[in-house]
Enzyme design. Structure first.
Site, PDB file in Angstrom:
ATOM      1  N   HIS A 198       0.857  -1.180   0.000  1.00 15.90           N
ATOM      2  CA  HIS A 198       0.000   0.000   0.000  1.00 15.90           C
ATOM      3  C   HIS A 198       0.897   1.235   0.000  1.00 15.90           C
ATOM      4  O   HIS A 198       2.020   1.205   0.531  1.00 15.90           O
ATOM      5  CB  HIS A 198      -0.881   0.029   1.237  1.00 15.90           C
ATOM      6  CG  HIS A 198      -1.950  -1.008   1.255  1.00 15.90           C
ATOM      7  ND1 HIS A 198      -3.072  -0.900   2.052  1.00 15.90           N
ATOM      8  CD2 HIS A 198      -2.088  -2.178   0.580  1.00 15.90           C
ATOM      9  CE1 HIS A 198      -3.846  -1.944   1.867  1.00 15.90           C
ATOM     10  NE2 HIS A 198      -3.270  -2.743   0.981  1.00 15.90           N
ATOM     11  N   GLU A 209       0.895   3.868   1.772  1.00 12.68           N
ATOM     12  CA  GLU A 209       1.309   4.297   3.106  1.00 12.68           C
ATOM     13  C   GLU A 209       2.488   3.484   3.619  1.00 12.68           C
ATOM     14  O   GLU A 209       3.464   4.024   4.131  1.00 12.68           O
ATOM     15  CB  GLU A 209       0.151   4.163   4.111  1.00 12.68           C
ATOM     16  CG  GLU A 209      -1.080   4.963   3.767  1.00 12.68           C
ATOM     17  CD  GLU A 209      -2.125   4.135   3.013  1.00 12.68           C
ATOM     18  OE1 GLU A 209      -1.783   3.469   2.022  1.00 12.68           O
ATOM     19  OE2 GLU A 209      -3.294   4.176   3.424  1.00 12.68           O
ATOM     20  N   CYS A 264      -6.202   1.977   5.788  1.00 12.15           N
ATOM     21  CA  CYS A 264      -6.840   0.735   6.232  1.00 12.15           C
ATOM     22  C   CYS A 264      -6.253   0.321   7.594  1.00 12.15           C
ATOM     23  O   CYS A 264      -5.310   0.950   8.084  1.00 12.15           O
ATOM     24  CB  CYS A 264      -6.594  -0.354   5.187  1.00 12.15           C
ATOM     25  SG  CYS A 264      -4.882  -0.946   5.150  1.00 12.15           S
ATOM     26  N   CYS A 282      -2.386  -0.216   7.490  1.00  8.21           N
ATOM     27  CA  CYS A 282      -1.635   1.026   7.367  1.00  8.21           C
ATOM     28  C   CYS A 282      -1.753   1.872   8.630  1.00  8.21           C
ATOM     29  O   CYS A 282      -0.783   2.508   9.046  1.00  8.21           O
ATOM     30  CB  CYS A 282      -2.107   1.796   6.137  1.00  8.21           C
ATOM     31  SG  CYS A 282      -1.733   0.914   4.601  1.00  8.21           S
TER      32      CYS A 282
END
Length: 153
Positions: free
Chosen positions: A52, A54, A82, A85
Site C-alpha cells: 500500500h 502508506e 486501512c 496502514c
C-alpha cells in the site's frame, strides 16, 4: 497552506498509480518541510498485499532517516488508511496523518476504526481528514468505474 501543497503531491502519486492500473492511492512522508518519501500503491506490480502507498512511504522514510521512529513526521495519503496502514502509522510513531477521502468500508482512521488516536495504544497521531477529498475520491471513482466497464465487456 502546506497541507494542501503536500496533498497535491500525494495526488500526483495517485495519478501515477492510476496510469499503472494500480488502485490510485498516493502517499508521502514529510518532516521539517523535507519530503522523505513519495510513492503510490504497487500491490499489482509487486504482487505484494502489503504494498500500500502508506506502507511503502513509511518504509522509504525510515530507510532515509535510518530509524523506524518517525516522530515529528507527517504522512499525507489520498485515501483514509486501512487497519494495516493505521497500525504501521502507530508503530512508526508518526506525529500526524493527513488524508484525502474517507473509506467508509475499510477506513481505520475515522470511518470504521480510530487506530491512530486510540489512547489504549502506546502512541497516538494527530489526524487531519478530508483534505482535497473530492480530487482523491475522483481518482478512485474513475478507476473502479473503468474496472466495472472492463468486466462488462
Amino acid at each position: 497552506m502546506k497541507d494542501l501543497e503536500y496533498m497535491q503531491l500525494a495526488l500526483d502519486e495517485a495519478r501515477k498509480a492510476f496510469e499503472m492500473d494500480e488502485v490510485p492511492v498516493g502517499a508521502l512522508v514529510v518532516k521539517e518541510d523535507i519530503i522523505l518519501s513519495r510513492t503510490h500503491n504497487l500491490m499489482e506490480a509487486l504482487q505484494d498485499p502489503t504494498a500500500h502507498a502508506e506502507v511503502l512511504a513509511i518504509r522509504e522514510a525510515a530507510d532515509k532517516l535510518e530509524s523506524w521512529r518517525l516522530e515529528g513526521a507527517t504522512l499525507y495519503v489520498t485515501k483514509e488508511p486501512c487497519p494495516m496502514c493505521a497500525g504501521a502509522i502507530v508503530n512508526a510513531r508518526l506525529s500526524r496523518v493527513v488524508y484525502g477521502c474517507r473509506d467508509d468500508k475499510g477506513g481505520a482512521v475515522d470511518s470504521l476504526y480510530h487506530i491512530p488516536s486510540d489512547t489504549r495504544l502506546n502512541h497516538q497521531a494527530e489526524v487531519v481528514s478530508e483534505v482535497l477529498s473530492e480530487e482523491s475520491a475522483g481518482f478512485l471513482r474513475s478507476f473502479f468505474r473503468s474496472k466495472r466497464d472492463e468486466r462488462a465487456m
